[in-house]
Design a protein around this motif. Structure first.
Motif, PDB file in Angstrom:
ATOM      1  N   THR A 285       6.918  -0.372  -8.099  1.00  0.00           N
ATOM      2  CA  THR A 285       6.089  -0.643  -6.931  1.00  0.00           C
ATOM      3  C   THR A 285       6.608  -1.850  -6.163  1.00  0.00           C
ATOM      4  O   THR A 285       6.698  -1.830  -4.930  1.00  0.00           O
ATOM      5  CB  THR A 285       4.623  -0.901  -7.364  1.00  0.00           C
ATOM      6  OG1 THR A 285       4.126   0.246  -8.037  1.00  0.00           O
ATOM      7  CG2 THR A 285       3.750  -1.191  -6.148  1.00  0.00           C
TER       8      THR A 285
ATOM      9  N   VAL B 192       4.418   8.638   5.104  1.00  0.00           N
ATOM     10  CA  VAL B 192       4.226   8.816   3.658  1.00  0.00           C
ATOM     11  C   VAL B 192       2.961   9.616   3.378  1.00  0.00           C
ATOM     12  O   VAL B 192       2.948  10.521   2.528  1.00  0.00           O
ATOM     13  CB  VAL B 192       4.175   7.445   2.952  1.00  0.00           C
ATOM     14  CG1 VAL B 192       3.705   7.595   1.505  1.00  0.00           C
ATOM     15  CG2 VAL B 192       5.538   6.784   2.986  1.00  0.00           C
ATOM     16  N   ILE B 193       1.877   9.302   4.076  1.00  0.00           N
ATOM     17  CA  ILE B 193       0.610  10.015   3.874  1.00  0.00           C
ATOM     18  C   ILE B 193       0.758  11.491   4.233  1.00  0.00           C
ATOM     19  O   ILE B 193       0.316  12.384   3.486  1.00  0.00           O
ATOM     20  CB  ILE B 193      -0.517   9.380   4.710  1.00  0.00           C
ATOM     21  CG1 ILE B 193      -0.806   7.955   4.225  1.00  0.00           C
ATOM     22  CG2 ILE B 193      -1.777  10.231   4.649  1.00  0.00           C
ATOM     23  CD1 ILE B 193      -1.254   7.871   2.784  1.00  0.00           C
TER      24      ILE B 193
ATOM     25  N   PHE C 239       3.843   4.205   6.943  1.00  0.00           N
ATOM     26  CA  PHE C 239       2.628   4.546   6.201  1.00  0.00           C
ATOM     27  C   PHE C 239       2.133   5.944   6.578  1.00  0.00           C
ATOM     28  O   PHE C 239       1.804   6.758   5.701  1.00  0.00           O
ATOM     29  CB  PHE C 239       1.535   3.512   6.489  1.00  0.00           C
ATOM     30  CG  PHE C 239       0.214   3.831   5.866  1.00  0.00           C
ATOM     31  CD1 PHE C 239       0.019   3.665   4.504  1.00  0.00           C
ATOM     32  CD2 PHE C 239      -0.835   4.296   6.636  1.00  0.00           C
ATOM     33  CE1 PHE C 239      -1.206   3.960   3.921  1.00  0.00           C
ATOM     34  CE2 PHE C 239      -2.060   4.600   6.067  1.00  0.00           C
ATOM     35  CZ  PHE C 239      -2.253   4.432   4.706  1.00  0.00           C
TER      36      PHE C 239
ATOM     37  N   ARG D  56       5.580   4.799  -9.702  1.00  0.00           N
ATOM     38  CA  ARG D  56       4.938   5.190 -10.960  1.00  0.00           C
ATOM     39  C   ARG D  56       4.871   4.050 -11.976  1.00  0.00           C
ATOM     40  O   ARG D  56       4.381   4.232 -13.078  1.00  0.00           O
ATOM     41  CB  ARG D  56       5.682   6.377 -11.570  1.00  0.00           C
ATOM     42  CG  ARG D  56       5.560   7.658 -10.749  1.00  0.00           C
ATOM     43  CD  ARG D  56       6.327   8.797 -11.380  1.00  0.00           C
ATOM     44  NE  ARG D  56       6.073  10.058 -10.703  1.00  0.00           N
ATOM     45  CZ  ARG D  56       6.688  10.457  -9.603  1.00  0.00           C
ATOM     46  NH1 ARG D  56       7.598   9.675  -9.046  1.00  0.00           N
ATOM     47  NH2 ARG D  56       6.395  11.628  -9.053  1.00  0.00           N
TER      48      ARG D  56
ATOM     49  N   GLN E  22       1.594   4.278  -3.222  1.00  0.00           N
ATOM     50  CA  GLN E  22       1.490   5.726  -3.067  1.00  0.00           C
ATOM     51  C   GLN E  22       2.698   6.463  -3.646  1.00  0.00           C
ATOM     52  O   GLN E  22       2.613   7.638  -4.004  1.00  0.00           O
ATOM     53  CB  GLN E  22       1.384   6.089  -1.566  1.00  0.00           C
ATOM     54  CG  GLN E  22       0.279   5.397  -0.804  1.00  0.00           C
ATOM     55  CD  GLN E  22      -1.087   5.721  -1.341  1.00  0.00           C
ATOM     56  OE1 GLN E  22      -1.407   6.877  -1.587  1.00  0.00           O
ATOM     57  NE2 GLN E  22      -1.909   4.699  -1.537  1.00  0.00           N
ATOM     58  N   LEU E  23       3.811   5.764  -3.750  1.00  0.00           N
ATOM     59  CA  LEU E  23       5.065   6.426  -4.129  1.00  0.00           C
ATOM     60  C   LEU E  23       5.548   6.100  -5.536  1.00  0.00           C
ATOM     61  O   LEU E  23       6.326   6.865  -6.112  1.00  0.00           O
ATOM     62  CB  LEU E  23       6.169   6.039  -3.133  1.00  0.00           C
ATOM     63  CG  LEU E  23       5.935   6.390  -1.660  1.00  0.00           C
ATOM     64  CD1 LEU E  23       7.046   5.786  -0.798  1.00  0.00           C
ATOM     65  CD2 LEU E  23       5.876   7.897  -1.473  1.00  0.00           C
TER      66      LEU E  23
ATOM     67  N   LYS F 180       2.927  13.276   1.586  1.00  0.00           N
ATOM     68  CA  LYS F 180       2.184  13.534   0.355  1.00  0.00           C
ATOM     69  C   LYS F 180       1.217  14.711   0.530  1.00  0.00           C
ATOM     70  O   LYS F 180       1.032  15.516  -0.391  1.00  0.00           O
ATOM     71  CB  LYS F 180       1.424  12.298  -0.072  1.00  0.00           C
ATOM     72  CG  LYS F 180       2.330  11.158  -0.572  1.00  0.00           C
ATOM     73  CD  LYS F 180       1.512  10.050  -1.216  1.00  0.00           C
ATOM     74  CE  LYS F 180       0.838  10.545  -2.474  1.00  0.00           C
ATOM     75  NZ  LYS F 180       0.109   9.468  -3.186  1.00  0.00           N
ATOM     76  N   LYS F 181       0.617  14.799   1.693  1.00  0.00           N
ATOM     77  CA  LYS F 181      -0.320  15.894   1.965  1.00  0.00           C
ATOM     78  C   LYS F 181       0.385  17.243   2.000  1.00  0.00           C
ATOM     79  O   LYS F 181      -0.087  18.238   1.446  1.00  0.00           O
ATOM     80  CB  LYS F 181      -1.032  15.643   3.299  1.00  0.00           C
ATOM     81  CG  LYS F 181      -2.041  14.520   3.299  1.00  0.00           C
ATOM     82  CD  LYS F 181      -3.322  14.915   2.581  1.00  0.00           C
ATOM     83  CE  LYS F 181      -4.362  13.833   2.724  1.00  0.00           C
ATOM     84  NZ  LYS F 181      -5.631  14.179   2.021  1.00  0.00           N
TER      85      LYS F 181
ATOM     86  N   VAL G 236       0.838  -1.210   0.000  1.00  0.00           N
ATOM     87  CA  VAL G 236       0.000   0.000   0.000  1.00  0.00           C
ATOM     88  C   VAL G 236       0.870   1.256   0.000  1.00  0.00           C
ATOM     89  O   VAL G 236       0.608   2.212  -0.746  1.00  0.00           O
ATOM     90  CB  VAL G 236      -0.928   0.010   1.228  1.00  0.00           C
ATOM     91  CG1 VAL G 236      -1.653   1.346   1.344  1.00  0.00           C
ATOM     92  CG2 VAL G 236      -1.943  -1.125   1.135  1.00  0.00           C
ATOM     93  N   ILE G 237       1.918   1.262   0.805  1.00  0.00           N
ATOM     94  CA  ILE G 237       2.827   2.412   0.855  1.00  0.00           C
ATOM     95  C   ILE G 237       3.503   2.615  -0.491  1.00  0.00           C
ATOM     96  O   ILE G 237       3.585   3.733  -1.015  1.00  0.00           O
ATOM     97  CB  ILE G 237       3.894   2.209   1.945  1.00  0.00           C
ATOM     98  CG1 ILE G 237       3.246   2.130   3.324  1.00  0.00           C
ATOM     99  CG2 ILE G 237       4.914   3.358   1.921  1.00  0.00           C
ATOM    100  CD1 ILE G 237       4.207   1.713   4.422  1.00  0.00           C
ATOM    101  N   SER G 238       3.985   1.515  -1.075  1.00  0.00           N
ATOM    102  CA  SER G 238       4.712   1.605  -2.339  1.00  0.00           C
ATOM    103  C   SER G 238       3.835   2.130  -3.462  1.00  0.00           C
ATOM    104  O   SER G 238       4.299   2.892  -4.326  1.00  0.00           O
ATOM    105  CB  SER G 238       5.263   0.226  -2.702  1.00  0.00           C
ATOM    106  OG  SER G 238       5.990   0.275  -3.902  1.00  0.00           O
TER     107      SER G 238
END
Length: 269
Positions: A219, A260-261, A257, A214, A211-212, A264-265, A207-209
């Motif tokens: 991934t 990372v969230i 996690f 492409r 998000q990061l 990103k925010k 899940v973390i990957s």
């Protein structure tokens, strides 16, 4: 000078086994998360719990009974999804509940069950033997080899199962193979992560990957880096903090996690 943590045999075994698990769990996890089958880890883990209980009841090595019943359940999930109107998440729920119920019932009627339930549920670095390390290494090699040769096929059924089927790919067989690999990862991870938390190492790094990264390959690579890092940090916390290894590894994954969230925010990444 070698740090104290690396001077103990049980920690050396834990780190080697942990690195292997930190690689193979996120690899299969990426496929599961993208296919919206994240709960597969929990369902099969509870089936493994039932397998352990049955092994203790029949006085056979719990590892082998866990593998047998977990793989049997994986094939059953594939069959249930394909041959009935039951949705994927409902099928997982059936096996999730069944595995836990059977495990508890069988353990309750097993005479002289000399087993630490806490170690089974949450993992323990003290329980990892050389035999466990050899089996984990063997399973790790098998998982990586099969994933490497079937990578394109796994990718196809992950992106579009119906299109893969019309293209002539044996979708049912590939689904079975992929879930068998997940089963092997779960059983090999029990000693370190524990039954209740093993799915965290399959799901959270993936899940973390996502998000990061492409690309699909990126991934998987990022998920492996996160998985191995969380295992190494988690095992160290487990040793110095005297807490179950599964809980510490899961906690590290959750912290990564959350970071990372938030990142990103703040930076609109």
């Amino acid at each position: 000078m070698i740090p104290e943590i690396f001077t103990y045999d049980f920690m050396q075994r834990a780190f080697v086994a942990g690195i292997i698990i930190g690689i193979i769990a996120p690899v299969v996890g990426v496929f599961m998360v993208l296919r919206k089958l994240s709960l597969i880890g929990d369902s099969l883990a509870h089936t493994a719990f039932a397998g352990i209980a049955i092994g203790l009841f029949l006085n056979i090595v719990p590892f082998w009974s866990a593998i047998f019943f977990t793989i049997l359940s994986a094939l059953g999930i594939v069959k249930l999804r394909e041959s009935s109107k039951i949705s994927g998440d409902a099928a997982l729920g059936v096996f999730f509940s069944t595995g836990l119920a059977v495990g508890i019932i069988v353990l309750s009627i097993t005479p002289n069950a000399n087993v630490n339930i806490s170690n089974i549920l949450f993992g323990s670095i003290l329980t990892i033997t050389y035999q466990d390390l050899i089996l984990t290494t063997f399973i790790g090699v098998i998982v990586l080899i099969i994933t490497y040769f079937l990578y394109n096929s796994f990718l196809s059924i992950t992106l579009d199962e119906e299109l893969a089927s019309t293209s002539g790919l044996p979708v049912s067989r590939l689904n079975s193979i992929l879930l068998v690999l997940v089963s092997l990862v779960i059983v090999s991870s029990m000693r370190i992560i524990g039954i209740l938390l093993v799915s965290s190492l399959i799901i959270i790094p993936a899940v973390i990957s996502i998000q990061l990264s492409r690309s699909f390959k990126e991934t998987i690579i990022v998920a492996i880096v996160i998985g191995v890092s969380s295992v190494l940090i988690g095992l160290s916390l487990s040793y110095y903090g005297n807490i179950p290894s599964g809980a510490s590894i899961t906690f590290v994954n959750i912290l990564i996690f959350a970071f990372v969230i938030i990142f990103k925010k703040l930076f609109n990444y």
